[in-house]
Design an enzyme around this catalytic site. Structure first.
Site, PDB file in Angstrom:
ATOM      1  N   GLU A 141       1.276  -1.540  -0.286  1.00 51.21           N
ATOM      2  CA  GLU A 141       0.250   0.070  -0.159  1.00 51.21           C
ATOM      3  C   GLU A 141       1.436   1.221  -0.202  1.00 51.21           C
ATOM      4  O   GLU A 141       1.695   1.089   0.962  1.00 51.21           O
ATOM      5  CB  GLU A 141      -0.693   0.516   1.397  1.00 51.21           C
ATOM      6  CG  GLU A 141      -1.704   1.393   1.519  1.00 51.21           C
ATOM      7  CD  GLU A 141      -2.491   1.661   2.725  1.00 51.21           C
ATOM      8  OE1 GLU A 141      -3.750   2.428   2.807  1.00 51.21           O
ATOM      9  OE2 GLU A 141      -1.925   1.484   3.433  1.00 51.21           O
ATOM     10  N   ASP A 176      -6.082   2.377  -1.578  1.00 50.63           N
ATOM     11  CA  ASP A 176      -6.473   3.025  -0.700  1.00 50.63           C
ATOM     12  C   ASP A 176      -6.972   4.050  -1.271  1.00 50.63           C
ATOM     13  O   ASP A 176      -5.850   4.671  -2.166  1.00 50.63           O
ATOM     14  CB  ASP A 176      -5.834   3.438   0.491  1.00 50.63           C
ATOM     15  CG  ASP A 176      -6.545   4.310   1.843  1.00 50.63           C
ATOM     16  OD1 ASP A 176      -7.058   5.177   1.546  1.00 50.63           O
ATOM     17  OD2 ASP A 176      -6.607   3.448   3.263  1.00 50.63           O
ATOM     18  N   GLU A 238     -12.110   2.851   5.875  1.00 47.76           N
ATOM     19  CA  GLU A 238     -10.317   3.050   7.031  1.00 47.76           C
ATOM     20  C   GLU A 238     -10.673   4.786   7.142  1.00 47.76           C
ATOM     21  O   GLU A 238      -9.824   5.209   6.801  1.00 47.76           O
ATOM     22  CB  GLU A 238      -9.215   2.730   6.747  1.00 47.76           C
ATOM     23  CG  GLU A 238      -8.168   2.839   7.587  1.00 47.76           C
ATOM     24  CD  GLU A 238      -6.623   2.900   6.991  1.00 47.76           C
ATOM     25  OE1 GLU A 238      -5.905   1.909   7.244  1.00 47.76           O
ATOM     26  OE2 GLU A 238      -6.525   2.386   5.541  1.00 47.76           O
TER      27      GLU A 238
END
Length: 259
Positions: A141, A176, A238
């Site tokens: 990530e 993300d 998140e």
């Protein structure tokens, strides 16, 4: 239709950690993720998941000394033995949680440092092969420099290059959308290009890392695009609730699991 996983490190913090699972289930989530489970015994996590009839979508490999500012050790030369031990530690939680993907944090290091690059590649290969034996994907990530200054993996194209270079089918990109917006902008275009590499998706509003809306990134549009691309994994929430977790779940109503 997107399926959502509540991130229990950021959401439902009004409850003690092990009570957050039940709270998430009662709010209509069918899955959860979190940063780290290591303060609790694996069986405790497993029982909390079973009690809420929840799927464990994701958690991270041990990050080093997080309380002292470490943010992973995969790229840190001289920490190779510790990294290998951290993979063993994470695997102890795999059986109890049934998790199918783990995120490897790179650590604070210069992405252009040859020693850090070499160490990161070796860590990636070791972790991917160990996890592959258990049918687990290893996720990489990129994290933006505002939230995590000095992080080794801070660019989506760089992360994609490591995924491709690995040559391992269980090495995937953790996409993300919040980090993508802050690093590059134009989340939609980058998602379309990188989608073949994506193993997990996470969301948060760019402003304040709060509940997703159309203010940027445009989440209603992006959720439709995920459907069009055929994404059938979980979308990790998140984000930090702006006021309270339950008070901020209006956005989630169309996708809430019936109780």
């Amino acid at each position: 239709m997107p399926r959502f996983a509540a991130n229990l490190s950021m959401m439902f913090t009004e409850w003690d950690f092990l009570d957050r699972f039940k709270a998430a289930a009662e709010a209509g989530f069918e899955a959860v993720e979190f940063l780290f489970p290591y303060e609790h015994h694996p069986e405790q996590i497993g029982l909390a998941l079973t009690g809420g009839e929840l799927t464990q979508a994701l958690f991270n490999l041990p990050p080093g000394d997080f309380a002292k500012g470490e943010r992973g050790i995969a790229a840190l030369a001289g920490r190779e033995d510790e990294f290998k031990a951290s993979v063993d530690k994470a695997l102890a939680y795999v059986h109890e949680t049934g998790v199918k993907r783990l995120h490897m944090m790179a650590g604070l290091a210069d992405p252009n440092d040859p020693a850090a690059q070499k160490t990161y590649r070796a860590s990636l290969a070791y972790a991917a092969d160990r996890l592959g034996e258990q049918g687990i994907d290893l996720l990489l990530e990129p994290i933006n420099g505002k939230d995590m200054p000095g992080y080794f993996l801070n660019d989506f194209d760089q992360a994609a290059a490591y995924v491709r270079e690995s040559g391992r089918p269980n090495v995937r990109l953790q996409f993300d959308m919040y980090h993508c917006e802050l690093i590059h902008g134009d989340v939609s275009a980058r998602l379309e290009v990188l989608y073949p590499l994506v193993g997990h998706v996470q969301i948060a509003r760019a402003a304040g890392r709060h509940e997703p809306d159309a203010s940027g990134p445009d989440y209603p549009k992006l959720f439709a695009e995920l459907d069009a691309l055929g994404y059938d994994g979980f979308v990790g929430c998140e984000y930090r609730p702006e006021r309270g977790t339950l008070e901020g779940l209006g956005w989630f109503a169309p996708w809430r699991k019936p109780l």
